[in-house]
Design a protein around this motif. Sequence first.
Motif, PDB file in Angstrom:
ATOM      1  N   TYR A  11       5.588  12.904  -6.863  1.00 25.80           N
ATOM      2  CA  TYR A  11       4.120  12.897  -6.795  1.00 25.80           C
ATOM      3  C   TYR A  11       3.639  12.310  -5.469  1.00 25.80           C
ATOM      4  CZ  TYR A  11       4.024  14.588 -11.589  1.00 25.80           C
ATOM      5  OH  TYR A  11       4.201  15.358 -12.720  1.00 25.80           O
ATOM      6  N   TRP A  43      14.657  -0.992 -15.673  1.00 19.46           N
ATOM      7  CA  TRP A  43      15.136   0.394 -15.587  1.00 19.46           C
ATOM      8  C   TRP A  43      16.125   0.517 -14.433  1.00 19.46           C
ATOM      9  CZ3 TRP A  43       9.391   2.142 -15.002  1.00 19.46           C
ATOM     10  CH2 TRP A  43       8.706   1.833 -16.180  1.00 19.46           C
ATOM     11  N   GLN A  51      13.532   8.911 -19.292  1.00 22.78           N
ATOM     12  CA  GLN A  51      12.769   9.496 -20.404  1.00 22.78           C
ATOM     13  C   GLN A  51      12.885  11.013 -20.322  1.00 22.78           C
ATOM     14  OE1 GLN A  51       8.740   7.765 -20.655  1.00 22.78           O
ATOM     15  NE2 GLN A  51       9.460   6.086 -19.380  1.00 22.78           N
ATOM     16  N   LYS A  54       9.754  13.331 -20.745  1.00 22.66           N
ATOM     17  CA  LYS A  54       8.844  13.186 -19.609  1.00 22.66           C
ATOM     18  C   LYS A  54       9.442  13.832 -18.363  1.00 22.66           C
ATOM     19  CE  LYS A  54       6.085   9.557 -18.826  1.00 22.66           C
ATOM     20  NZ  LYS A  54       5.606   8.208 -18.421  1.00 22.66           N
ATOM     21  N   LYS A 158       5.320  -5.704  -4.943  1.00 23.27           N
ATOM     22  CA  LYS A 158       5.343  -6.455  -6.205  1.00 23.27           C
ATOM     23  C   LYS A 158       4.171  -7.430  -6.269  1.00 23.27           C
ATOM     24  CE  LYS A 158      10.402  -6.292  -6.639  1.00 23.27           C
ATOM     25  NZ  LYS A 158      11.649  -7.094  -6.668  1.00 23.27           N
ATOM     26  N   HIS A 161       1.112  -5.963  -7.302  1.00 20.67           N
ATOM     27  CA  HIS A 161       1.197  -5.408  -8.664  1.00 20.67           C
ATOM     28  C   HIS A 161       1.361  -3.894  -8.690  1.00 20.67           C
ATOM     29  CE1 HIS A 161       0.340  -9.402 -10.181  1.00 20.67           C
ATOM     30  NE2 HIS A 161      -0.708  -9.453  -9.384  1.00 20.67           N
ATOM     31  N   ILE A 162       1.952  -3.363  -7.645  1.00 19.39           N
ATOM     32  CA  ILE A 162       2.234  -1.926  -7.609  1.00 19.39           C
ATOM     33  C   ILE A 162       3.390  -1.626  -8.557  1.00 19.39           C
ATOM     34  CG2 ILE A 162       3.214  -0.121  -6.115  1.00 19.39           C
ATOM     35  CD1 ILE A 162       1.436  -1.278  -3.862  1.00 19.39           C
ATOM     36  N   PHE A 163       3.220  -0.618  -9.393  1.00 20.35           N
ATOM     37  CA  PHE A 163       4.239  -0.280 -10.398  1.00 20.35           C
ATOM     38  C   PHE A 163       4.706   1.159 -10.287  1.00 20.35           C
ATOM     39  CE2 PHE A 163       1.302   2.218 -12.858  1.00 20.35           C
ATOM     40  CZ  PHE A 163       0.071   1.644 -12.568  1.00 20.35           C
ATOM     41  N   ASP A 172      -9.206  -4.561  -2.841  1.00 18.55           N
ATOM     42  CA  ASP A 172      -8.452  -5.002  -4.017  1.00 18.55           C
ATOM     43  C   ASP A 172      -8.336  -3.925  -5.081  1.00 18.55           C
ATOM     44  OD1 ASP A 172      -7.918  -7.503  -3.034  1.00 18.55           O
ATOM     45  OD2 ASP A 172      -9.754  -8.387  -3.863  1.00 18.55           O
ATOM     46  N   MET A 174      -7.049  -0.693  -6.948  1.00 14.55           N
ATOM     47  CA  MET A 174      -5.836   0.121  -6.994  1.00 14.55           C
ATOM     48  C   MET A 174      -6.125   1.474  -7.628  1.00 14.55           C
ATOM     49  SD  MET A 174      -2.250  -0.542  -9.106  1.00 14.55           S
ATOM     50  CE  MET A 174      -1.720  -1.950  -8.123  1.00 14.55           C
ATOM     51  N   PHE A 175      -5.546   2.503  -7.037  1.00 12.13           N
ATOM     52  CA  PHE A 175      -5.585   3.848  -7.596  1.00 12.13           C
ATOM     53  C   PHE A 175      -4.150   4.352  -7.660  1.00 12.13           C
ATOM     54  CE2 PHE A 175      -9.626   3.069  -5.619  1.00 12.13           C
ATOM     55  CZ  PHE A 175     -10.558   3.655  -6.460  1.00 12.13           C
ATOM     56  N   TRP A 176      -3.705   4.739  -8.837  1.00 14.84           N
ATOM     57  CA  TRP A 176      -2.303   5.145  -9.014  1.00 14.84           C
ATOM     58  C   TRP A 176      -2.204   6.639  -9.264  1.00 14.84           C
ATOM     59  CZ3 TRP A 176       0.167   5.895 -14.215  1.00 14.84           C
ATOM     60  CH2 TRP A 176       1.517   6.263 -14.081  1.00 14.84           C
ATOM     61  N   ASP A 179      -3.248  12.156  -8.605  1.00 13.94           N
ATOM     62  CA  ASP A 179      -4.498  12.556  -9.263  1.00 13.94           C
ATOM     63  C   ASP A 179      -5.661  11.637  -8.920  1.00 13.94           C
ATOM     64  OD1 ASP A 179      -3.383  14.761 -10.725  1.00 13.94           O
ATOM     65  OD2 ASP A 179      -2.414  13.291 -12.034  1.00 13.94           O
ATOM     66  N   ARG A 180      -5.396  10.483  -8.338  1.00 16.11           N
ATOM     67  CA  ARG A 180      -6.473   9.550  -7.985  1.00 16.11           C
ATOM     68  C   ARG A 180      -6.757   9.508  -6.494  1.00 16.11           C
ATOM     69  NH1 ARG A 180      -6.965  10.123 -12.369  1.00 16.11           N
ATOM     70  NH2 ARG A 180      -7.060   8.706 -14.151  1.00 16.11           N
ATOM     71  N   ASP A 183     -10.443  10.013  -5.721  1.00 10.48           N
ATOM     72  CA  ASP A 183     -11.247   8.839  -6.094  1.00 10.48           C
ATOM     73  C   ASP A 183     -11.063   7.709  -5.081  1.00 10.48           C
ATOM     74  OD1 ASP A 183     -12.040  10.217  -8.328  1.00 10.48           O
ATOM     75  OD2 ASP A 183     -10.775   9.113  -9.736  1.00 10.48           O
TER      76      ASP A 183
ATOM     77  N   ASP B  53       1.877  -4.782 -15.318  1.00 12.68           N
ATOM     78  CA  ASP B  53       1.112  -4.320 -14.157  1.00 12.68           C
ATOM     79  C   ASP B  53       0.424  -2.992 -14.448  1.00 12.68           C
ATOM     80  OD1 ASP B  53       1.608  -6.507 -12.560  1.00 12.68           O
ATOM     81  OD2 ASP B  53       3.376  -5.645 -11.604  1.00 12.68           O
ATOM     82  N   TYR B  57      -3.641  -2.262 -14.628  1.00 15.39           N
ATOM     83  CA  TYR B  57      -4.228  -1.152 -13.868  1.00 15.39           C
ATOM     84  C   TYR B  57      -5.099  -0.264 -14.754  1.00 15.39           C
ATOM     85  CZ  TYR B  57      -4.706   3.391 -11.736  1.00 15.39           C
ATOM     86  OH  TYR B  57      -5.226   4.579 -11.279  1.00 15.39           O
ATOM     87  N   GLN B  60      -8.502  -1.290 -15.130  1.00 19.62           N
ATOM     88  CA  GLN B  60      -9.249  -1.112 -13.889  1.00 19.62           C
ATOM     89  C   GLN B  60      -9.637   0.365 -13.719  1.00 19.62           C
ATOM     90  OE1 GLN B  60      -8.094  -1.527  -9.104  1.00 19.62           O
ATOM     91  NE2 GLN B  60      -6.874  -2.638 -10.577  1.00 19.62           N
ATOM     92  N   ARG B  64     -13.763   3.139 -14.171  1.00 16.62           N
ATOM     93  CA  ARG B  64     -14.057   4.089 -13.086  1.00 16.62           C
ATOM     94  C   ARG B  64     -14.056   5.522 -13.610  1.00 16.62           C
ATOM     95  NH1 ARG B  64     -10.008   1.073  -9.134  1.00 16.62           N
ATOM     96  NH2 ARG B  64      -8.602   2.625 -10.030  1.00 16.62           N
ATOM     97  N   PHE B 163       5.478  13.466 -25.393  1.00 21.43           N
ATOM     98  CA  PHE B 163       5.886  12.079 -25.119  1.00 21.43           C
ATOM     99  C   PHE B 163       4.697  11.171 -24.850  1.00 21.43           C
ATOM    100  CE2 PHE B 163       4.924  12.476 -20.657  1.00 21.43           C
ATOM    101  CZ  PHE B 163       5.118  13.832 -20.419  1.00 21.43           C
ATOM    102  N   ASP B 179      -6.066  14.089 -16.929  1.00 21.86           N
ATOM    103  CA  ASP B 179      -6.150  14.683 -15.587  1.00 21.86           C
ATOM    104  C   ASP B 179      -5.706  16.139 -15.550  1.00 21.86           C
ATOM    105  OD1 ASP B 179      -6.995  12.290 -14.237  1.00 21.86           O
ATOM    106  OD2 ASP B 179      -4.970  11.523 -14.492  1.00 21.86           O
ATOM    107  N   ARG B 180      -5.055  16.614 -16.624  1.00 17.53           N
ATOM    108  CA  ARG B 180      -4.605  18.009 -16.638  1.00 17.53           C
ATOM    109  C   ARG B 180      -5.448  18.889 -17.565  1.00 17.53           C
ATOM    110  NH1 ARG B 180      -2.645  16.371 -13.014  1.00 17.53           N
ATOM    111  NH2 ARG B 180      -0.490  16.277 -12.272  1.00 17.53           N
TER     112      ARG B 180
END
Lengths: 200, 200
Positions: A11, A43, A51, A54, A158, A161-163, A172, A174-176, A179-180, A183, B53, B57, B60, B64, B163, B179-180
């Motif tokens: 992604y 993991w 998974q 997934k 870390k 808080h990025i995962f 400050d 975060m967009f993960w 798809d973001r 935004d 984390d 998120y 947050q 939005r 899943f 998002d899909r």
Amino acid sequence: MEFWFDFASNYSYLSVMRIRELAPEGVVWRPFLLGPIFKDAGWNNSPFVLQKDKGAYVWQDMPRQCAKYGLPWRQPSTFPRNSLLAARIGILCEAQPWMTDFCERTMLANFAEDRDIGGEQCMAEILTALGQDAAAILHAAQTDENKARLRERTEQAKARHIFGAPTFLVGDAMFWGNDRLDDALAMTLSSPQSSSGTAR
Amino acid sequence: MEFWFDFASNYSYLSVMRIRELAPEGVVWRPFLLGPIFKDAGWNNSPFVLQKDKGAYVWQDMPRQCAKYGLPWRQPSTFPRNSLLAARIGILCEAQPWMTDFCERTMLANFAEDRDIGGEQCMAEILTALGQDAAAILHAAQTDENKARLRERTEQAKARHIFGAPTFLVGDAMFWGNDRLDDALAMTLSSPQSSSGTAR
């Protein structure tokens, strides 16, 4: 906007390929490694491997996403590829004017050409094609000093808080996920004081 | 298009609230429980609880997202809420003309009003407001026969390799996440033979 990504992340590939057109300037490149973050979560591999359902879905989703964005796609025969060397080169060269080109070509090698981006040969070919001194960069990327920079970067991830990846930080906020990206860019444009890496 | 969702799932909330306008007909409602699927993955709770984390998120991201879609939002004081009773009512009533109303009101109770959708009182109030015989429905929802239907539904979800939620199925194609939703609807419109629940 800080753009945190891993060269092994499919992604992240989508966002790397979209960002030149969407955000021609103001992007602070932040290559990092997801592996240590996944390891902290308990993991020993990508969740897309661990998974099964997934993971199977992701390989159904990716060609549709690539078609939507007009991007080439070929499912890597190895996933995730080892992105350590690419990340070391990325962090060494992230302020160079050819950083976008390097990232795009490396992502295309991984996700459109099924090449082993973990090897020196692939990296050398990409650097040479960009007119750079591949041998010098490969050497500099693998010095103890640069290795330490990448470890420090991953510790920063870390601490922020990025995962997962891609992750976009606007101040400050975060967009993960790819798809973001829109935004995150919208927030960047509405708060220009947050548009570059003030949070280093 | 089959729309698989869990009343406890915050991203399912977004899709439930969007779907009436985007797809006024042709939606096959598939309420189910994520819990047994997470349990099979080795998790005893939502990943948004287990992965700190990622969970931080999500709270947050949700306001939005709700602002973007013009939806009300109030972070539930309990997450995830117990969605067993709502799912049993949902599966009992999924073919009723007021199913969309029931789903929207239950989701709003959970994610905009911070109410306990797991209790009979909340469910009875929603059913009564929809002009239904709440006592009769609560009784029918909790018969052995209807409990078995929900268990069977969740087994169907596993058999379809679902899943997470929301999940949209268009024929054999899977789309995961709010998002899909647009992509799933686009495929539904381009392949009308797949638009209703042929895969039961």
